[in-house]
Scaffold this motif. Structure first.
Motif, PDB file in Angstrom:
ATOM      1  N   PHE A   1      -0.669  35.623  -6.839  1.00 26.37           N
ATOM      2  CA  PHE A   1       0.583  35.349  -6.975  1.00 26.37           C
ATOM      3  C   PHE A   1       1.372  34.366  -5.764  1.00 26.37           C
ATOM      4  N   ALA A   2       1.042  34.698  -4.813  1.00 28.63           N
ATOM      5  CA  ALA A   2       1.699  33.925  -3.589  1.00 28.63           C
ATOM      6  C   ALA A   2       1.128  32.480  -3.450  1.00 28.63           C
ATOM      7  N   LEU A   3      -0.487  32.528  -3.678  1.00 33.52           N
ATOM      8  CA  LEU A   3      -1.069  31.169  -3.588  1.00 33.52           C
ATOM      9  C   LEU A   3      -0.804  30.093  -4.736  1.00 33.52           C
ATOM     10  N   THR A   4      -0.772  30.999  -5.898  1.00 34.14           N
ATOM     11  CA  THR A   4      -0.142  29.973  -7.158  1.00 34.14           C
ATOM     12  C   THR A   4       1.282  29.356  -7.011  1.00 34.14           C
ATOM     13  N   ILE A   5       2.265  30.221  -6.529  1.00 36.93           N
ATOM     14  CA  ILE A   5       3.537  29.779  -6.124  1.00 36.93           C
ATOM     15  C   ILE A   5       3.329  28.612  -5.149  1.00 36.93           C
ATOM     16  N   GLY A   6       2.790  28.885  -4.016  1.00 34.62           N
ATOM     17  CA  GLY A   6       2.820  28.081  -2.730  1.00 34.62           C
ATOM     18  C   GLY A   6       2.323  26.847  -3.112  1.00 34.62           C
ATOM     19  N   LEU A   7       1.098  26.669  -3.663  1.00 34.30           N
ATOM     20  CA  LEU A   7       0.518  25.517  -4.242  1.00 34.30           C
ATOM     21  C   LEU A   7       1.065  24.611  -5.245  1.00 34.30           C
ATOM     22  N   SER A   8       1.686  25.523  -6.043  1.00 38.66           N
ATOM     23  CA  SER A   8       2.464  24.814  -7.054  1.00 38.66           C
ATOM     24  C   SER A   8       3.668  23.849  -6.647  1.00 38.66           C
ATOM     25  N   ILE A   9       4.409  24.739  -5.547  1.00 38.97           N
ATOM     26  CA  ILE A   9       5.642  24.247  -5.177  1.00 38.97           C
ATOM     27  C   ILE A   9       5.305  22.850  -4.181  1.00 38.97           C
ATOM     28  N   TYR A  10       4.166  23.136  -3.346  1.00 45.88           N
ATOM     29  CA  TYR A  10       3.602  22.036  -2.531  1.00 45.88           C
ATOM     30  C   TYR A  10       3.144  20.881  -3.422  1.00 45.88           C
ATOM     31  N   VAL A  11       2.658  20.968  -4.585  1.00 44.66           N
ATOM     32  CA  VAL A  11       2.129  19.702  -5.482  1.00 44.66           C
ATOM     33  C   VAL A  11       3.408  18.977  -6.114  1.00 44.66           C
ATOM     34  N   PHE A  12       4.492  19.970  -6.367  1.00 51.87           N
ATOM     35  CA  PHE A  12       5.705  19.289  -6.791  1.00 51.87           C
ATOM     36  C   PHE A  12       6.222  18.213  -6.063  1.00 51.87           C
ATOM     37  N   SER A  13       6.162  18.371  -4.598  1.00 50.89           N
ATOM     38  CA  SER A  13       6.427  17.317  -3.599  1.00 50.89           C
ATOM     39  C   SER A  13       5.488  16.427  -3.101  1.00 50.89           C
ATOM     40  N   LYS A  14       4.343  16.544  -3.744  1.00 53.09           N
ATOM     41  CA  LYS A  14       3.262  15.646  -3.455  1.00 53.09           C
ATOM     42  C   LYS A  14       2.340  15.177  -4.852  1.00 53.09           C
ATOM     43  N   PRO A  15       2.980  14.658  -5.698  1.00 54.10           N
ATOM     44  CA  PRO A  15       2.633  14.477  -7.127  1.00 54.10           C
ATOM     45  C   PRO A  15       1.223  13.548  -7.115  1.00 54.10           C
ATOM     46  N   GLU A  16       0.828  12.981  -5.828  1.00 54.67           N
ATOM     47  CA  GLU A  16      -0.525  12.291  -5.791  1.00 54.67           C
ATOM     48  C   GLU A  16      -1.951  13.320  -5.845  1.00 54.67           C
ATOM     49  N   LEU A  17      -1.380  14.775  -5.644  1.00 54.41           N
ATOM     50  CA  LEU A  17      -2.355  15.582  -5.625  1.00 54.41           C
ATOM     51  C   LEU A  17      -2.625  15.929  -7.149  1.00 54.41           C
ATOM     52  N   TYR A  18      -1.805  15.864  -7.998  1.00 53.35           N
ATOM     53  CA  TYR A  18      -2.306  16.294  -9.507  1.00 53.35           C
ATOM     54  C   TYR A  18      -3.529  15.708  -9.601  1.00 53.35           C
ATOM     55  N   GLY A  19      -3.567  14.370  -9.539  1.00 52.56           N
ATOM     56  CA  GLY A  19      -4.735  13.690 -10.088  1.00 52.56           C
ATOM     57  C   GLY A  19      -6.260  14.357  -9.391  1.00 52.56           C
ATOM     58  N   LYS A  20      -5.936  14.985  -8.149  1.00 51.79           N
ATOM     59  CA  LYS A  20      -7.055  15.485  -7.230  1.00 51.79           C
ATOM     60  C   LYS A  20      -7.475  16.739  -7.784  1.00 51.79           C
ATOM     61  N   TRP A  21      -6.403  17.603  -8.264  1.00 48.03           N
ATOM     62  CA  TRP A  21      -6.665  18.996  -8.603  1.00 48.03           C
ATOM     63  C   TRP A  21      -6.486  19.428 -10.160  1.00 48.03           C
ATOM     64  N   MET A  22      -5.920  18.323 -10.977  1.00 45.26           N
ATOM     65  CA  MET A  22      -5.777  18.832 -12.231  1.00 45.26           C
ATOM     66  C   MET A  22      -7.341  18.795 -13.054  1.00 45.26           C
ATOM     67  N   LEU A  23      -7.511  19.637 -14.142  1.00 43.13           N
ATOM     68  CA  LEU A  23      -8.624  19.473 -14.917  1.00 43.13           C
ATOM     69  C   LEU A  23      -8.699  18.229 -15.694  1.00 43.13           C
ATOM     70  N   HIS A  24      -9.927  17.561 -15.376  1.00 41.36           N
ATOM     71  CA  HIS A  24     -10.162  16.272 -16.101  1.00 41.36           C
ATOM     72  C   HIS A  24     -11.540  16.377 -16.814  1.00 41.36           C
ATOM     73  N   PRO A  25     -11.370  16.913 -17.999  1.00 39.22           N
ATOM     74  CA  PRO A  25     -12.671  17.300 -18.743  1.00 39.22           C
ATOM     75  C   PRO A  25     -13.595  15.977 -18.535  1.00 39.22           C
ATOM     76  N   TYR A  26     -13.221  14.598 -18.923  1.00 35.04           N
ATOM     77  CA  TYR A  26     -14.220  13.637 -18.793  1.00 35.04           C
ATOM     78  C   TYR A  26     -14.914  13.569 -17.460  1.00 35.04           C
ATOM     79  N   THR A  27     -14.332  13.888 -16.444  1.00 33.53           N
ATOM     80  CA  THR A  27     -14.833  14.011 -14.917  1.00 33.53           C
ATOM     81  C   THR A  27     -15.848  15.129 -15.072  1.00 33.53           C
ATOM     82  N   VAL A  28     -15.341  16.139 -15.110  1.00 33.46           N
ATOM     83  CA  VAL A  28     -16.077  17.362 -15.188  1.00 33.46           C
ATOM     84  C   VAL A  28     -17.431  17.320 -15.845  1.00 33.46           C
ATOM     85  N   TYR A  29     -17.367  16.881 -17.085  1.00 29.42           N
ATOM     86  CA  TYR A  29     -18.427  16.892 -17.922  1.00 29.42           C
ATOM     87  C   TYR A  29     -19.587  15.893 -17.512  1.00 29.42           C
TER      88      TYR A  29
END
Length: 209
Positions: free
Chosen positions: A16-44
């Motif tokens: 609960f705490a980790l999900t809320i904390g990381l989500s709020i942190y990424v809200f202010s650092k949108p460049e992290l979305y590209g590093k942490w989001m699921l990208h099936p093309y890359t994962v495959y």
């Protein structure tokens, strides 16, 4: 109160705490979305990036996305960990952690396979694991009242059938940008995991009617 949660439900508290904390942190650092989001093309194509199936479940698109998932987790995640502990003792904490982690991964695998050639597809959010938690909880309490969109009340077992039917339909027909496959396979993972861990839950479920 915080000490109680950390003692009684440490795994749910950390998630609960980790999900809320990381989500709020990424809200202010949108460049992290590209590093942490699921990208099936890359994962495959690069199996070493499998961890994206975990990190993508710890961040959310916006406040509404985060609040909706965390409200659901608060109402059912903490209770489910307590149920597991009541059944299995301290091992219940580990079982709850496994349920959450396994459902995060398994709920994303169909998406990786389906979208493996779509370079522009990305996905994020804990919805797959949240669905697993909810459906596991329903196995223990099938007649509790739930509401569609928190408005229309119905017994949990009916809600489950409506939810699954909608996910199946939406995964084939909807273009709303929501990963309905993750919801569907997360829910199914929650059911299967719980039945494997506690086979007697099937008899318990049926006995409620």
């Amino acid at each position: 109160m915080i000490q109680y949660y950390l003692t009684a439900t440490p795994v749910a508290s950390i998630i609960f705490a980790l999900t809320i904390g990381l989500s709020i942190y990424v809200f202010s650092k949108p460049e992290l979305y590209g590093k942490w989001m699921l990208h099936p093309y890359t994962v495959y194509r690069d199996k070493s990036r499998w961890y994206l199936m975990l990190t993508s479940g710890l961040i959310h698109k916006d406040w509404m996305h985060l609040i909706f998932n965390m409200i659901t987790f608060y109402y059912f995640g903490f209770g489910l960990e307590q149920i597991f502990v009541e059944i299995s003792g301290p091992m219940g904490h580990l079982l709850f952690a496994l349920l959450y982690i396994v459902s995060l991964i398994l709920s994303d695998i169909p998406t990786v396979i389906q979208q493996k050639n779509n370079y522009h597809y990305h996905s994020l959010g804990a919805s797959g694991a949240i669905s697993a938690v909810l459906f596991s909880y329903i196995l223990f309490n099938p007649k509790m009242m739930l509401g569609i969109f928190m408005i229309i009340p119905m017994p949990a077992y009916i809600f489950a059938f409506v939810y699954l039917a909608y996910c199946i339909w939406a995964s084939k027909n909807s273009n709303d940008g929501i990963n309905h496959d993750a919801h569907l396979f997360g829910a199914l993972t929650g059911l299967v995991f719980t039945i494997i861990a506690h086979p007697w839950v099937i008899k318990h479920f049926i006995g409620q009617f």
